[in-house]
Scaffold this motif. Structure first.
Motif, mmCIF file in Angstrom:
data_model
loop_
_atom_site.group_PDB
_atom_site.id
_atom_site.type_symbol
_atom_site.label_atom_id
_atom_site.label_comp_id
_atom_site.label_asym_id
_atom_site.label_seq_id
_atom_site.Cartn_x
_atom_site.Cartn_y
_atom_site.Cartn_z
ATOM 1 N N GLY A 12 -6.446 -1.568 -1.352
ATOM 2 C CA GLY A 12 -6.294 0.056 -1.236
ATOM 3 C C GLY A 12 -6.932 0.532 -0.035
ATOM 4 N N VAL A 13 -7.866 -0.028 0.353
ATOM 5 C CA VAL A 13 -8.503 0.435 1.949
ATOM 6 C C VAL A 13 -7.429 0.234 2.827
ATOM 7 N N CYS A 14 -6.911 -1.084 2.960
ATOM 8 C CA CYS A 14 -6.065 -1.622 3.797
ATOM 9 C C CYS A 14 -4.745 -0.723 3.766
ATOM 10 N N ALA A 15 -4.075 -0.599 2.525
ATOM 11 C CA ALA A 15 -3.030 0.379 2.413
ATOM 12 C C ALA A 15 -3.155 1.580 2.959
ATOM 13 N N ILE A 17 -5.191 2.720 5.375
ATOM 14 C CA ILE A 17 -5.328 2.663 6.733
ATOM 15 C C ILE A 17 -4.036 2.746 7.370
ATOM 16 N N ILE A 18 -3.112 1.603 6.729
ATOM 17 C CA ILE A 18 -1.873 1.562 7.191
ATOM 18 C C ILE A 18 -0.996 2.779 7.134
ATOM 19 N N SER A 19 -1.082 3.494 5.646
ATOM 20 C CA SER A 19 -0.309 4.475 5.751
ATOM 21 C C SER A 19 -0.749 5.865 6.432
ATOM 22 N N LEU A 20 -1.981 5.871 6.718
ATOM 23 C CA LEU A 20 -2.713 6.768 7.687
ATOM 24 C C LEU A 20 -1.923 6.434 9.270
ATOM 25 N N PHE A 21 -1.812 5.399 9.674
ATOM 26 C CA PHE A 21 -1.158 4.827 10.838
ATOM 27 C C PHE A 21 0.222 5.353 11.051
ATOM 28 N N TRP A 22 1.056 5.111 9.918
ATOM 29 C CA TRP A 22 2.313 5.401 9.927
ATOM 30 C C TRP A 22 2.516 6.818 9.945
ATOM 31 N N ILE A 23 1.449 7.723 9.261
ATOM 32 C CA ILE A 23 1.762 9.097 9.425
ATOM 33 C C ILE A 23 1.063 9.647 10.871
ATOM 34 N N LEU A 61 3.772 -6.982 9.229
ATOM 35 C CA LEU A 61 2.947 -6.353 8.182
ATOM 36 C C LEU A 61 3.283 -4.898 7.987
ATOM 37 N N PHE A 62 3.480 -4.194 9.106
ATOM 38 C CA PHE A 62 3.564 -2.797 9.017
ATOM 39 C C PHE A 62 4.965 -2.480 8.250
ATOM 40 N N THR A 63 5.896 -3.191 8.717
ATOM 41 C CA THR A 63 7.318 -3.178 8.216
ATOM 42 C C THR A 63 7.447 -3.369 6.761
ATOM 43 N N MET A 64 6.708 -4.502 6.380
ATOM 44 C CA MET A 64 6.978 -5.101 4.951
ATOM 45 C C MET A 64 6.043 -3.817 4.100
ATOM 46 N N TYR A 65 4.863 -3.313 4.626
ATOM 47 C CA TYR A 65 4.053 -2.369 3.937
ATOM 48 C C TYR A 65 5.048 -1.219 3.491
#
Length: 97
Positions: A12-15, A17-23, A61-65
């Motif tokens: 959940g923390v990794c997800a 962080i990745i969501s925050l980076f995308w935003i 990783l970013f695109t699959m997420y």
């Protein structure tokens, strides 16, 4: 399994962080007409110049997420209009064709 909650917290923390980076990337690079900064582009280029495999894995990783987040949204919200679900996705009961 006693490790399941800890694995879920780490995932959940990794997800998050990745969501925050995308935003941040969307706000900084996609919205303004001349982009303010190439946020994730520089990150991916740096990884690709340092060791090409890490660059490819990072982009993957970013695109699959992003793909899995979109799929989760489709399954969770689907085509809900007001209180009626138009085409519910039910495991084992929804035909793919």
């Amino acid at each position: 399994n006693p490790l399941t909650p800890y694995i879920a917290i780490v995932a959940g923390v990794c997800a998050s962080i990745i969501s925050l980076f995308w935003i941040i990337h969307i706000v900084v690079y996609m919205f303004p007409d001349p982009p303010w900064a190439p946020f994730l582009n520089n990150y991916f280029e740096w990884f690709d110049s340092w060791f090409p495999l890490f660059g490819v894995l990072s982009v993957a990783l970013f695109t699959m997420y992003l793909l899995f987040a979109a799929m989760k949204g489709c399954f969770k919200f689907g085509l809900r209009v007001a209180c009626v679900t138009l085409h519910p996705m039910i495991v084992g009961k929804t035909y793919m064709s």
